[in-house]
Design a protein around this motif. Structure first.
Motif, short mmCIF file in Angstrom:
data_model
loop_
_atom_site.label_atom_id
_atom_site.label_comp_id
_atom_site.label_asym_id
_atom_site.label_seq_id
_atom_site.Cartn_x
_atom_site.Cartn_y
_atom_site.Cartn_z
N PHE A 1 38.07 81.99 43.72
CA PHE A 1 37.57 82.26 42.52
C PHE A 1 37.65 83.52 43.12
N SER A 2 38.38 83.95 44.29
CA SER A 2 38.21 85.90 44.61
C SER A 2 38.51 86.38 43.57
N VAL A 3 38.53 87.72 43.11
CA VAL A 3 39.31 88.99 42.57
C VAL A 3 40.79 88.25 42.48
N ARG A 4 40.78 88.31 43.55
CA ARG A 4 43.03 88.60 44.08
C ARG A 4 43.46 87.34 43.09
N LYS A 5 42.68 86.45 43.24
CA LYS A 5 42.83 84.75 43.00
C LYS A 5 42.74 84.62 41.61
N GLY A 6 41.57 85.39 41.95
CA GLY A 6 42.01 85.39 39.32
C GLY A 6 42.52 86.34 38.80
N LEU A 7 42.84 87.41 39.79
CA LEU A 7 43.25 87.83 38.50
C LEU A 7 45.35 87.66 38.53
N VAL A 8 45.38 86.76 39.49
CA VAL A 8 46.38 86.41 39.92
C VAL A 8 47.14 85.19 38.59
N VAL A 9 45.85 84.22 38.57
CA VAL A 9 45.76 83.54 37.61
C VAL A 9 45.57 83.62 36.19
N THR A 10 44.33 85.07 36.07
CA THR A 10 44.67 85.39 34.75
C THR A 10 46.68 86.57 34.52
N PHE B 1 57.23 74.71 33.98
CA PHE B 1 57.88 74.13 35.20
C PHE B 1 58.30 75.55 35.45
N LEU B 2 58.98 76.57 34.22
CA LEU B 2 59.65 77.94 34.76
C LEU B 2 59.03 78.38 35.14
N ALA B 3 57.60 78.94 34.57
CA ALA B 3 57.38 79.76 35.29
C ALA B 3 56.37 79.52 36.77
N ALA B 4 56.56 78.43 36.82
CA ALA B 4 56.56 77.87 38.46
C ALA B 4 57.60 78.46 39.21
N GLY B 5 58.21 77.65 38.71
CA GLY B 5 59.44 77.67 39.30
C GLY B 5 59.82 78.92 39.59
N LEU C 1 51.30 78.29 44.79
CA LEU C 1 51.71 77.66 43.52
C LEU C 1 50.20 77.01 42.44
N LYS C 2 49.73 76.78 43.64
CA LYS C 2 47.99 76.26 42.97
C LYS C 2 48.00 77.53 42.04
N LEU C 3 47.64 78.82 42.24
CA LEU C 3 46.99 79.33 41.37
C LEU C 3 47.89 79.65 39.98
N VAL C 4 49.36 78.92 40.24
CA VAL C 4 50.03 79.67 38.87
C VAL C 4 49.82 77.54 38.26
N LEU C 5 49.62 77.32 38.54
CA LEU C 5 49.41 75.70 38.05
C LEU C 5 47.91 75.93 37.67
N VAL C 6 47.26 76.49 38.37
CA VAL C 6 46.27 76.43 37.72
C VAL C 6 45.90 77.43 36.36
N ALA C 7 46.55 78.12 35.78
CA ALA C 7 46.59 79.13 35.10
C ALA C 7 47.73 78.42 34.04
N VAL C 8 48.48 77.27 34.04
CA VAL C 8 49.32 76.73 33.52
C VAL C 8 48.12 75.30 32.47
N VAL C 9 47.28 75.30 33.31
CA VAL C 9 46.03 73.55 32.75
C VAL C 9 44.99 75.22 31.74
N ILE C 10 44.79 76.73 32.14
CA ILE C 10 43.45 77.16 31.47
C ILE C 10 44.86 77.46 30.45
N ALA C 11 46.17 78.76 30.33
CA ALA C 11 46.52 78.52 29.44
C ALA C 11 47.17 77.66 28.62
N SER C 12 47.03 76.89 28.31
CA SER C 12 48.02 75.65 27.34
C SER C 12 47.22 75.04 26.36
N PRO C 13 45.40 75.32 26.29
CA PRO C 13 44.87 75.27 24.74
C PRO C 13 44.73 76.58 24.11
N VAL C 14 45.14 77.58 25.13
CA VAL C 14 45.31 79.35 24.46
C VAL C 14 46.44 79.29 23.01
N ALA C 15 48.09 78.88 24.44
CA ALA C 15 49.04 78.73 23.85
C ALA C 15 49.23 77.38 22.87
#
Length: 793
Positions: free
Chosen positions: A422-431, A764-768, A723-737
């Motif tokens: 949960f470093s700042v940099r990884k948090g920003l990538v996830v955001t 898939f598009l974001a991760a791809g 890729l792990k960071l992108v997948l975390v972003a997908v999980v977090i953002a799905s309810p918002v979407a």
């Protein structure tokens, strides 16, 4: 000192040119998006705000509260309303009545008679219109509108009708019925207005051109007739609305409880879709949010790359500190670097926004301009945006660098906490990718909904139907028009009607079935002849088509009305009597139609009646077996023979339906554009981080290759962390979407489902895209000769 700092900054930017380019492009794209969105939002928020009395100007609207509990919102008003309000309420200062009507104008110019079909730019109104709305007078004055056969034009319409000569005192002819004297000329209206009228005809003339209208009938409410008022003070609004129930009771009697009058702020007219607004206020909020998010993503990229680079520059900072530079000086040195990049980025962004603005203007049919010297608000925004970017993107990296321990920095023992998930940099990538995922998912849903509306079965045929205007309803002319058009080999059928199905919500009112009391619901009515069913391919589920008639005699109803009446089957409705309130007549039900869309897909299927009433016919639908230029010419010749004084114009039915969903087309274009921008920005930052991460692990990669690791294995290892960071972003953002998609779909009676496939596609598009971005650098690193890499170490 400042000069040396500047030289150092420029050398540093040049030395790390790859990172500089990534930061510069990222900031420029994000800022350009924000500038364009700002201009678009500024336009909508400023519509009609320039009028002097805007804060106390209102449209009088009415909500019809029906007995079944439903409410119909109506922006139109009865003819008597404006003069009655001004007479009975002391705090009503001015009251204007606006009657919008398609009008054919004939003007003589240089000995030549020209005809113009004015569909949207004509309004019949009274003198108070020019007291409520501000126009600059070139000649004449508004008092001319008190008399019949007087008109006022804008400068551009004066040129259109009469060239560059003086229009004052000249004569035009309306609908080949009345001559109008040009009694005044006003300057052209500004861009930011919804009142795009160029020809103002005196209200007394309306009664001469349209004599058969319920001018004295308080129940005759027409969406094309509006009432605007100005109050003496904005504080009078509450008192005015409090008296409206008594007012309604006075003029509607027992039915007064149905008519709930209230005042709609002028500022709300542009946004309130229930009363015919142009754009939802929520859309403006969403656009503003997207603009902010684009800037944030760009700044997050800058922060990530800057903090990553900071550890490569730690020895440089350590030496400077040992030589006497203070922590504050180091901080401002890096802020200066950020400021230089931000200034350069904003310069590029302004050029990009200037180039994109015309494209956006064509998309949304608005004139979005970027003229900074003449636009103080835009100039202020650009200054604020620049300061915001410098502070947000520059402060954190500068703080990190200025806090380096000089001894550790020189020894090269400073380390990042790369293991912190949960470093700042990884948090920003996830955001970043969370934002991109939401925009991709929402834009995908909008595209699917737009396609669904275009391709949905509307319960009728919409192909190869040509729509023509009917300037008049003279029985002889209509009969001749039908006979001659039907004789053309390309014409398979034709119908006269007031409005076509699925293009415009028709009129309607209360109904009485047999000997029952008035029904508690409203039924929609469609005035159309006996050919309506065949021309539009409507389906009869019971009974037959009505016989030819010029007035209401036999009628058709749809299944929805059968159900609303409580009948067990369509057959049970046949040969029963139905009184149609808005027609004031009773007819016999001879057929039941399958349900078809009465209006657009924003509303559901409504109880509907189809009956003949020649006096209401305004259009003709011509069903063609084939169409080409020669076909249109032959149809025009027949039409022009019957209406020689009018302008021939035609539209295709499917094009009219498509225009109803331009809002979704616009939403599709905007969301797709900004979704792509956000993805590009996120990937740009990821690209820079991938370069940095691979540079840091080049020795590890070389050792692994020496020990036998494959290119594919190394590529997978390097890519997986991102890729792990992108997948975390997908999980977090799905309810918002899902939340935003669900809210957006509530505007439609007919809509697609929010399917899991949308989330899978967006993920898939974001991760791809992220995998391709990182994978490119990973493969490149894996292919490097390990001997060369270890030799450098």
């Amino acid at each position: 000192m400042t000069s040396s700092y500047l030289k150092f900054t420029l050398r540093s930017l040049a030395r790390h040119r790859v990172y500089t380019a990534i930061n510069l492009i990222g900031l420029a794209v994000g800022m350009a998006g924000a500038i364009v969105i700002f201009q678009l939002v500024k336009y909508h928020l400023g519509v009609d705000r320039y009028h002097r009395n805007a804060d106390r100007t209102y449209r009088v609207v009415v909500d019809l509260h029906l007995e079944d509990g439903s409410v119909e919102h109506e922006r139109g008003s009865t003819f008597r309303l404006h003069e009655t309000l001004k007479k009975e309420f002391a705090y009503v200062k001015d009251a204007a009545y606006l009657a919008h009507k398609e009008t054919t104008i004939r003007a003589d110019r240089e000995g030549e008679s020209r005809k113009f079909l004015e569909k949207e730019h004509v309004v019949f109104t009274n003198a108070d219109f020019f007291k409520i709305f501000d126009y600059k007078w070139i000649s004449g004055n508004a008092n001319a509108l008190k008399a019949p056969n007087q008109a006022i034009v804008t400068e551009r319409y004066a040129r259109k009708y009469f060239g560059n000569g003086n229009a004052l005192g000249k004569v035009i002819r309306a609908d080949n019925l009345e001559n109008l004297v040009i009694a005044g000329v006003v300057a052209d209206y500004p861009e930011q207005t919804d009142f795009r009228k160029d020809l103002f005809i005196s209200l007394p003339t309306l009664k001469k051109i349209v004599p058969k209208y319920g001018y004295e009938d308080w129940g005759w409410i027409d969406s094309g007739r509006e009432t605007f008022i100005t109050l003496r003070s904005p504080e009078d609004k509450a008192a005015f609305e409090a008296q409206m129930p008594v007012f309604a009771g006075k003029y509607y009697g027992p039915d007064g409880k149905v008519f709930h009058y209230h005042l709609q702020d002028l500022a709300d007219v542009h946004f309130n879709m229930a009363y015919g607004g142009k754009i939802k206020y929520n859309t403006v909020i969403v656009l503003s949010t997207v603009g902010i998010l684009l800037v944030l993503i760009a700044c997050f990229n800058f922060i990530n790359l800057s903090t990553a680079q900071a550890f490569k520059r730690s020895k440089e900072v350590g030496v400077r500190k040992v030589l006497g530079i203070s922590q504050a000086q180091v901080f401002w040195l890096f802020i200066q670097e950020t400021a230089l990049l931000a200034v350069a980025a904003e310069s590029i962004s302004l050029l990009g926004a200037w180039l994109f603005a015309p494209v956006l203007s064509r998309w949304i049919d608005l004139n979005i301009k970027l003229n900074i010297p003449r636009d103080p608000l835009l100039l202020g925004f650009c200054g604020a945006l620049l300061l915001f970017v410098i502070m947000l993107a520059g402060v954190y990296p500068a703080f990190v660098v200025s806090n380096f321990n000089p001894v550790k920095a020189i020894k090269g023992v400073l380390k990042e906490n790369n293991r912190s998930f949960f470093s700042v940099r990884k948090g920003l990538v996830v955001t970043q990718f969370s934002i991109s995922f939401v925009l991709i998912a929402v834009s995908t849903l909008i595209i699917l909904q737009s396609r669904y509306m275009k391709n949905k079965d509307l319960g009728m045929d919409k192909d190869l139907i040509l729509h023509l205007n009917l300037p008049e309803t003279n029985p002889g002319k209509l009969t001749a028009l039908r006979n001659e058009l039907s004789a053309l080999p390309e014409v398979s059928d034709m119908s006269f009607f007031r409005s076509a199905p699925s293009v415009q919500v028709s009129g309607g009112g209360s109904i009485k079935f047999e000997n029952r009391d008035w029904e508690k619901f409203v039924a929609r009515s469609r005035a159309a002849d006996a050919h309506f069913v065949k021309t539009y391919g409507l389906k009869l589920v019971a009974g037959r088509e009505p016989a030819h008639s010029d007035t209401l005699n036999e009628l058709l109803i749809n299944r929805k009305l059968v159900k609303a009446l409580g009948l067990k089957s369509p057959e049970a409705a046949l040969n029963r009597r139905l009184h149609v309130g808005d027609a004031g007549k009773t007819g016999t039900i001879v057929g039941v139609l399958s349900d078809f869309n009465n209006g657009d897909l924003y509303t559901g299927i409504e109880p509907t009646i189809v009956f003949a009433d020649q006096s209401r016919y305004r259009r003709a639908g011509v069903k063609l077996s084939r169409v080409n230029a020669a076909t249109i010419q032959r149809i025009q010749a027949v039409w022009q023979k019957q209406f020689p004084e009018n302008v021939f114009e035609y539209t295709f039915y499917d094009d009219e339906i498509a225009k109803f969903y331009q809002r979704e087309e616009l939403a599709t274009r905007l969301t797709t554009t900004f979704a792509l921008l956000s993805v590009c920005l996120s990937c740009l930052g990821l690209f820079g981080l991938a370069i940095f991460a691979i540079e840091q692990r080049i020795k590890e990669i070389s050792v692994r290759k020496v020990l036998g690791a494959s290119v594919a294995g190394i590529t997978a290892m390097l890519s997986m962390d991102f890729l792990k960071l992108v997948l975390v972003a997908v999980v977090i953002a799905s309810p918002v979407a899902w939340y935003f998609m669900h809210r957006w779909l509530q505007d439609f009676a007919f809509r697609v489902e929010i399917h899991w496939g949308i989330f899978a596609w967006a993920g898939f598009l974001a991760a791809g895209i992220a995998l391709l971005t990182v994978g490119f650098q990973s493969v490149k690193a894996a292919l490097v000769n390990p001997v060369e890499s270890l030799k450098r170490e």
